[in-house]
Enzyme design. Structure first.
Site, short mmCIF file in Angstrom:
data_model
loop_
_atom_site.label_atom_id
_atom_site.label_comp_id
_atom_site.label_asym_id
_atom_site.label_seq_id
_atom_site.Cartn_x
_atom_site.Cartn_y
_atom_site.Cartn_z
N PRO A 190 4.81 -5.29 -0.35
CA PRO A 190 4.82 -4.15 -1.27
C PRO A 190 4.78 -4.59 -2.74
O PRO A 190 5.41 -5.57 -3.12
CB PRO A 190 6.16 -3.47 -0.96
CG PRO A 190 7.02 -4.55 -0.38
CD PRO A 190 6.09 -5.52 0.30
N CYS A 207 -11.33 2.87 -29.31
CA CYS A 207 -12.56 3.49 -29.82
C CYS A 207 -13.46 3.95 -28.70
O CYS A 207 -14.61 3.50 -28.60
CB CYS A 207 -13.29 2.51 -30.72
SG CYS A 207 -12.23 1.96 -32.05
N TYR A 237 -9.07 5.04 -12.34
CA TYR A 237 -8.92 5.75 -11.06
C TYR A 237 -8.69 7.25 -11.22
O TYR A 237 -8.40 7.93 -10.24
CB TYR A 237 -7.74 5.18 -10.26
CG TYR A 237 -7.60 3.69 -10.30
CD1 TYR A 237 -8.57 2.87 -9.70
CD2 TYR A 237 -6.53 3.08 -10.92
CE1 TYR A 237 -8.44 1.50 -9.73
CE2 TYR A 237 -6.40 1.71 -10.96
CZ TYR A 237 -7.36 0.92 -10.37
OH TYR A 237 -7.24 -0.44 -10.41
N GLY A 240 0.75 -1.25 0.00
CA GLY A 240 0.00 0.00 0.00
C GLY A 240 0.78 1.28 0.00
O GLY A 240 0.18 2.36 -0.13
#
Ligand code: LLP
Length: 421
Positions: free
Chosen positions: A281, A350, A323, A242
């Site tokens: 990680p 497209c 995001y 994180g």
């Protein structure tokens, strides 16, 4: 000034020349010439440095989160640098095993592991299975031989809101992952697991989300887990992955070493008595080591906006669409030229949402045939790449000490019809 701003987003040692960018001692223009574009480039030294930093700062069992970027070469690299590998599906497990990583260095995750996945992991003898639901506990009870020694951890949802994008938060109560701490499910899961002969309950796991800058959230997680750790005599705690990385100039850069210090401080302050403190990680190991080179194709103006279309797009980097993630672009063949223009960088797919950068600063004179590079695409780019519009996925090239080596070739049109029967 542009030079110093952008170098922070590239692997250490990157050089901006008048007419080229050199990464790991290799010219990006030469990579584009040799392998074509788009192409993912990773600085292998940076990958190894970050993997070693993680292995050194946390305890044995710390794993590279392979979902962030996986191929045989990456699995091998993480293993060589002392990390375990976290996998979440049979597909990831298979790639890591084929790369020659021993099962004893693999950790299996997943909120919906199938019996086939569990059986494969048990048979191979993975280091840990991170158990995520009561259904999974039942599956394990029926699968594990009574004389087995299957090491399992329980994934706990600590009820912590990490400050990150909604889609990559996982620590809150309303989630598909793990067992809730506050409802008592986590304790019930530990008890149920301990009651299964052949299963060895070895510790607790938690993961509160991704792209997190806020150390307080990690500290709070450790604090709320402390009573459960103490009550069950737990010796091993994994606090997941994180750690956030900088994607655009001006965002903070936090090192793995600083993250480790914050987590270790929190463990000490919570009075937690454990033997192994581990993490998983992903992004913080691979993001900044990787970049994508594109060729500029069409340039046009619409409604007063400059559009620059490149030869990839949401198929090789879906993060801006998913995001709203920001990226920067630098012109490879004139990196030091004044960035006096603003362009929306779009892909070749497209749909209108297919953009990479909403407003990229680039030289006004940029034109078809020029090369651009988007730094910090090493995490969740290739691993989430698709064949949308039947676009073959780009190759991946590792560079180090002046040498480039192809680790994943470009997909071909033949590859795209391989599944047809
Ligand atoms: N451990 C577990 C259990 C995870 O679910 C993850 C990421 C990690 C470790 C590694 O987290 P990292 O250090 O990479 O933040 N596709 C999204 C990110 C999804 C993260 C999924 N889990 C993105 O592109 O931002």
């Amino acid at each position: 000034m542009a030079e110093s701003i952008h170098l922070d987003l590239f692997p250490e040692g990157t050089q901006l020349l008048d007419d080229d960018i050199v990464v790991g001692g290799v010219s990006l223009r030469s990579i584009a010439e040799t392998y074509g574009t788009p192409v993912f480039v990773y600085d292998e030294t940076a990958l190894r440095d970050r993997a070693r930093e993680a292995a050194r700062n946390f305890d044995d069992g710390t794993a590279f989160a392979s979902k962030s970027f996986l191929c045989g070469a990456m699995a091998k690299l993480a293993h060589e640098e002392g990390l375990c590998i976290d996998v979440a599906t049979a597909g990831e497990l298979d790639i890591v095993l084929r790369a020659g990583v021993p099962a004893s260095r693999i950790i299996l995750h997943g909120n919906n592991k199938s019996e086939v996945e569990l059986a494969r992991a048990i048979e191979a003898g993975v280091r840990r299975i991170v158990v995520d639901s009561f259904d999974e506990i039942e599956r394990l009870a029926s699968m594990v031989p009574a004389d087995g020694d299957v090491a399992c951890m329980i994934r706990v949802t600590p009820g912590i809101e990490a400050h990150t994008h909604e889609f990559v938060k996982t620590g809150q109560e309303d989630t598909k992952f793990g067992f809730s701490l506050t409802s008592g499910d986590a304790q019930r899961a530990i008890d149920a697991l301990r009651a299964i002969r052949g299963v060895n309950f070895v510790g607790l796991h938690t993961h509160i989300g991704s792209q997190i800058y806020d150390f307080a959230a990690f500290g709070e997680t450790v604090r709320v887990l402390a009573p459960l750790v103490a009550a069950n005599g737990v010796r091993e705690l994994c606090v997941g992955g994180g750690l956030g990385v900088a994607y655009v100039a001006g965002e903070p850069t936090i090192t793995i070493t600083e993250w480790a210090k914050a987590v270790r401080d929190a463990v000490r302050e919570a009075g937690m008595d454990i033997d192994l403190l581990t993490t998983e990680p992903g992004r913080s190991i691979v993001a900044r080591a990787g970049m994508t080179i594109y060729s500029v194709g069409t340039r046009k103006v619409a409604a007063g906006r400059n559009y620059l279309a490149v030869d990839g797009g949401m198929s090789d980097n879906p993060r801006p669409v998913l995001y709203g993630s920001g990226y920067e672009a630098v012109m490879v063949n004139r990196p030091l030229a004044e960035r006096d223009g603003t362009f929306r960088i779009v892909g070749k797919h497209c749909e209108t949402g297919d953009f990479l950068i909403d407003a990229a600063a680039l030289p006004e004179s940029i034109e078809s045939g020029d090369l651009i590079v988007t730094p910090v695409t090493g995490a969740y780019g290739y691993s989430m790449a698709s064949n949308y519009n039947r676009v073959p996925r780009p190759p991946v090239v590792f560079v180090s000490n002046g040498t480039a080596r192809l680790v994943l070739r470009r997909e071909t049109l033949d590859d795209l019809v391989r599944l047809e029967v």
